[in-house]
Design a protein around this motif. Structure first.
Motif, PDB file in Angstrom:
ATOM      1  N   THR A   3      70.506  60.125  25.336  1.00 33.16           N
ATOM      2  CA  THR A   3      70.585  58.684  25.072  1.00 33.16           C
ATOM      3  C   THR A   3      69.554  58.303  24.015  1.00 33.16           C
ATOM      4  O   THR A   3      68.390  58.714  24.096  1.00 33.16           O
ATOM      5  CB  THR A   3      70.300  57.899  26.369  1.00 33.16           C
ATOM      6  OG1 THR A   3      71.131  58.430  27.394  1.00 33.16           O
ATOM      7  CG2 THR A   3      70.588  56.423  26.207  1.00 33.16           C
ATOM      8  N   VAL A   4      69.983  57.499  23.052  1.00 33.88           N
ATOM      9  CA  VAL A   4      69.069  57.015  22.017  1.00 33.88           C
ATOM     10  C   VAL A   4      68.677  55.583  22.374  1.00 33.88           C
ATOM     11  O   VAL A   4      69.539  54.709  22.504  1.00 33.88           O
ATOM     12  CB  VAL A   4      69.736  57.049  20.616  1.00 33.88           C
ATOM     13  CG1 VAL A   4      68.735  56.625  19.542  1.00 33.88           C
ATOM     14  CG2 VAL A   4      70.288  58.441  20.321  1.00 33.88           C
ATOM     15  N   VAL A  29      63.730  58.387  21.330  1.00 32.79           N
ATOM     16  CA  VAL A  29      63.125  57.050  21.372  1.00 32.79           C
ATOM     17  C   VAL A  29      62.665  56.592  19.994  1.00 32.79           C
ATOM     18  O   VAL A  29      61.964  57.310  19.285  1.00 32.79           O
ATOM     19  CB  VAL A  29      61.926  57.021  22.350  1.00 32.79           C
ATOM     20  CG1 VAL A  29      61.398  55.597  22.497  1.00 32.79           C
ATOM     21  CG2 VAL A  29      62.320  57.581  23.705  1.00 32.79           C
ATOM     22  N   ARG A  30      63.078  55.364  19.648  1.00 31.74           N
ATOM     23  CA  ARG A  30      62.592  54.730  18.425  1.00 31.74           C
ATOM     24  C   ARG A  30      61.711  53.550  18.816  1.00 31.74           C
ATOM     25  O   ARG A  30      62.125  52.722  19.640  1.00 31.74           O
ATOM     26  CB  ARG A  30      63.758  54.229  17.572  1.00 31.74           C
ATOM     27  CG  ARG A  30      64.658  55.354  17.110  1.00 31.74           C
ATOM     28  CD  ARG A  30      65.746  54.839  16.193  1.00 31.74           C
ATOM     29  NE  ARG A  30      66.760  55.876  16.001  1.00 31.74           N
ATOM     30  CZ  ARG A  30      67.959  55.664  15.481  1.00 31.74           C
ATOM     31  NH1 ARG A  30      68.294  54.463  15.071  1.00 31.74           N
ATOM     32  NH2 ARG A  30      68.811  56.647  15.340  1.00 31.74           N
ATOM     33  N   ALA A  59      67.310  50.574  11.731  1.00 35.23           N
ATOM     34  CA  ALA A  59      66.640  51.052  12.953  1.00 35.23           C
ATOM     35  C   ALA A  59      67.615  51.195  14.117  1.00 35.23           C
ATOM     36  O   ALA A  59      67.368  51.976  15.038  1.00 35.23           O
ATOM     37  CB  ALA A  59      65.514  50.095  13.327  1.00 35.23           C
ATOM     38  N   LEU A  60      68.724  50.443  14.088  1.00 43.67           N
ATOM     39  CA  LEU A  60      69.641  50.439  15.242  1.00 43.67           C
ATOM     40  C   LEU A  60      70.861  51.349  15.056  1.00 43.67           C
ATOM     41  O   LEU A  60      71.650  51.508  15.996  1.00 43.67           O
ATOM     42  CB  LEU A  60      70.111  49.008  15.535  1.00 43.67           C
ATOM     43  CG  LEU A  60      69.012  48.042  15.980  1.00 43.67           C
ATOM     44  CD1 LEU A  60      69.590  46.655  16.226  1.00 43.67           C
ATOM     45  CD2 LEU A  60      68.291  48.544  17.229  1.00 43.67           C
ATOM     46  N   ALA A  61      70.988  51.958  13.871  1.00 44.19           N
ATOM     47  CA  ALA A  61      72.160  52.839  13.643  1.00 44.19           C
ATOM     48  C   ALA A  61      72.116  53.994  14.644  1.00 44.19           C
ATOM     49  O   ALA A  61      71.102  54.685  14.764  1.00 44.19           O
ATOM     50  CB  ALA A  61      72.129  53.354  12.214  1.00 44.19           C
ATOM     51  N   GLY A  62      73.198  54.159  15.401  1.00 41.71           N
ATOM     52  CA  GLY A  62      73.295  55.266  16.354  1.00 41.71           C
ATOM     53  C   GLY A  62      72.570  55.048  17.672  1.00 41.71           C
ATOM     54  O   GLY A  62      72.451  55.971  18.478  1.00 41.71           O
ATOM     55  N   LEU A  87      68.443  40.005  16.607  1.00 39.33           N
ATOM     56  CA  LEU A  87      68.497  41.350  17.182  1.00 39.33           C
ATOM     57  C   LEU A  87      69.885  41.615  17.780  1.00 39.33           C
ATOM     58  O   LEU A  87      70.489  42.668  17.540  1.00 39.33           O
ATOM     59  CB  LEU A  87      67.401  41.464  18.260  1.00 39.33           C
ATOM     60  CG  LEU A  87      67.260  42.774  19.019  1.00 39.33           C
ATOM     61  CD1 LEU A  87      66.976  43.931  18.056  1.00 39.33           C
ATOM     62  CD2 LEU A  87      66.113  42.671  20.044  1.00 39.33           C
ATOM     63  N   LEU A  88      70.436  40.628  18.510  1.00 37.69           N
ATOM     64  CA  LEU A  88      71.753  40.793  19.138  1.00 37.69           C
ATOM     65  C   LEU A  88      72.854  40.956  18.085  1.00 37.69           C
ATOM     66  O   LEU A  88      73.771  41.751  18.257  1.00 37.69           O
ATOM     67  CB  LEU A  88      72.060  39.609  20.057  1.00 37.69           C
ATOM     68  CG  LEU A  88      71.204  39.506  21.329  1.00 37.69           C
ATOM     69  CD1 LEU A  88      71.426  38.165  22.020  1.00 37.69           C
ATOM     70  CD2 LEU A  88      71.507  40.660  22.301  1.00 37.69           C
ATOM     71  N   GLU A  89      72.744  40.186  17.011  1.00 40.97           N
ATOM     72  CA  GLU A  89      73.723  40.324  15.897  1.00 40.97           C
ATOM     73  C   GLU A  89      73.693  41.737  15.348  1.00 40.97           C
ATOM     74  O   GLU A  89      74.736  42.371  15.144  1.00 40.97           O
ATOM     75  CB  GLU A  89      73.351  39.351  14.756  1.00 40.97           C
ATOM     76  CG  GLU A  89      74.032  37.997  14.817  1.00 40.97           C
ATOM     77  CD  GLU A  89      75.536  38.099  14.992  1.00 40.97           C
ATOM     78  OE1 GLU A  89      76.191  38.760  14.165  1.00 40.97           O
ATOM     79  OE2 GLU A  89      76.051  37.543  15.973  1.00 40.97           O
ATOM     80  N   ALA A  90      72.469  42.228  15.098  1.00 42.09           N
ATOM     81  CA  ALA A  90      72.319  43.579  14.531  1.00 42.09           C
ATOM     82  C   ALA A  90      72.819  44.625  15.526  1.00 42.09           C
ATOM     83  O   ALA A  90      73.434  45.621  15.131  1.00 42.09           O
ATOM     84  CB  ALA A  90      70.856  43.830  14.159  1.00 42.09           C
TER      85      ALA A  90
END
Ligand SMILES: NC(=O)c1ccc[n+]([C@@H]2O[C@H](COP(=O)([O-])OP(=O)(O)OC[C@H]3O[C@@H](n4cnc5c(N)ncnc54)[C@H](OP(=O)(O)O)[C@@H]3O)[C@@H](O)[C@H]2O)c1
Length: 253
Positions: A3-4, A29-30, A59-62, A87-90
């Motif tokens: 899990t990412v 983890v990012r 930062a949120l890809a994948g 953040l939710l949009e992204a």
């Protein structure tokens, strides 16, 4: 499947132990924040700014799940409400399947500006397009330490009947890490510290542990806010955990 997880505010009081716990559990983890400080082995840092949306798409890809542990007391609305919407949009664009946020017990009962912002943050998540979980916690030990040490600089020790149930954020982080690796579950059961104590008891313990003799300054329990605090609106005895009490934490920290 690995899990990412992206931890927004992953350098903060709560975010840092969330990152460490998720790394220990084997997640990818990012850490997302404006500035990189200590990046633990096994995590990578991504620079983002919730007030502009800068860096979020990359930062949120994948990413499978986002834990939002960002905070701001100055300009809270911009980071916690408008920032949550960005953040939710992204997340929606990136196909993130779980948004997990941290909130505070009693925010709907205690009329404080910051708590109104936290409520608006919850509403943005509940009305948003990303499946979500929200965990409400009680006050962290570090917050009380900060408040007592700030008052101490003015020569006083706040006392009063307001009730608090302080918790070690490491315990909250463990609950959040488990929730981040599980499916979205809406409002999660609250999490709170092992003991409900009054402001007087907590500040007396702080002064003794830190060797600070200060003039007691009684904070009255008047008005809607004072009455709610004295009635224990920020506490949830049924949600108590077995971590350190404030006194025990003071002895170690
Ligand atoms: N403190 C408590 O007692 C308590 C109790 C219950 C719940 N909570 C909740 O827990 C959450 C975390 O609180 P905390 O005390 O751990 O916060 P904190 O220690 O102040 O950490 C805040 C984090 O947010 C990041 N951040 C701030 N502005 C940002 C921005 N514009 N864009 C991206 N990242 C930003 C900071 O990193 P940079 O500055 O480098 O960006 C930092 O990593 C909050 O939602 C709070 O309401 C706190």
């Amino acid at each position: 499947m690995n899990t990412v997880v992206a931890v927004v505010g992953g350098t903060g009081t709560l975010g840092a132990p969330v990152v460490r716990t998720l790394v220990a559990k084997g997640a990818t983890v990012r850490m997302l924040s404006r500035n990189a400080t200590d990046v633990p082995a096994g995590a990578e840092h991504h620079r983002v700014d919730l007030t502009s949306g800068e860096g979020l798409a990359a930062a949120l890809a994948g990413v499978d799940a986002v834990v939002d542990a960002a905070n701001s007391t100055k300009g809270a609305e911009e980071v916690l409400v408008a920032g949550t919407r960005r953040l939710l949009e992204a997340e929606k664009s990136a196909g993130v399947g779980h948004h997990l946020a941290i909130s505070i017990i009693g925010i709907d009962q205690v009329p404080m500006k910051y708590y109104r912002v936290k409520l608006a943050q919850e509403e943005a998540i509940e009305g948003g397009a990303v499946p979500w979980s929200i965990l409400r916690a009680s006050q962290f030990h570090q917050l009380l330490e900060m408040a007592f040490s700030a008052a101490s600089r003015f020569g006083v020790r706040p006392t009063g009947a307001a009730k608090v149930q302080p918790i070690d954020p490491v315990i909250v982080a463990a609950r959040l890490a488990d929730a981040a690796l599980a499916a979205p579950a809406g409002r999660l059961p609250d999490i709170a510290g092992p003991q409900v104590e009054t402001l007087s008891e907590l500040s007396r313990a702080w002064a003794a542990a830190r060797g600070k003799r200060r003039l007691p300054l009684r904070i009255p329990s008047w008005g809607k806010m004072g009455k709610a605090l004295a009635a224990g609106a920020l506490c949830d005895p049924a949600a108590r955990t077995t971590g350190e009490t404030f006194e025990e934490w003071l002895g170690r920290a």
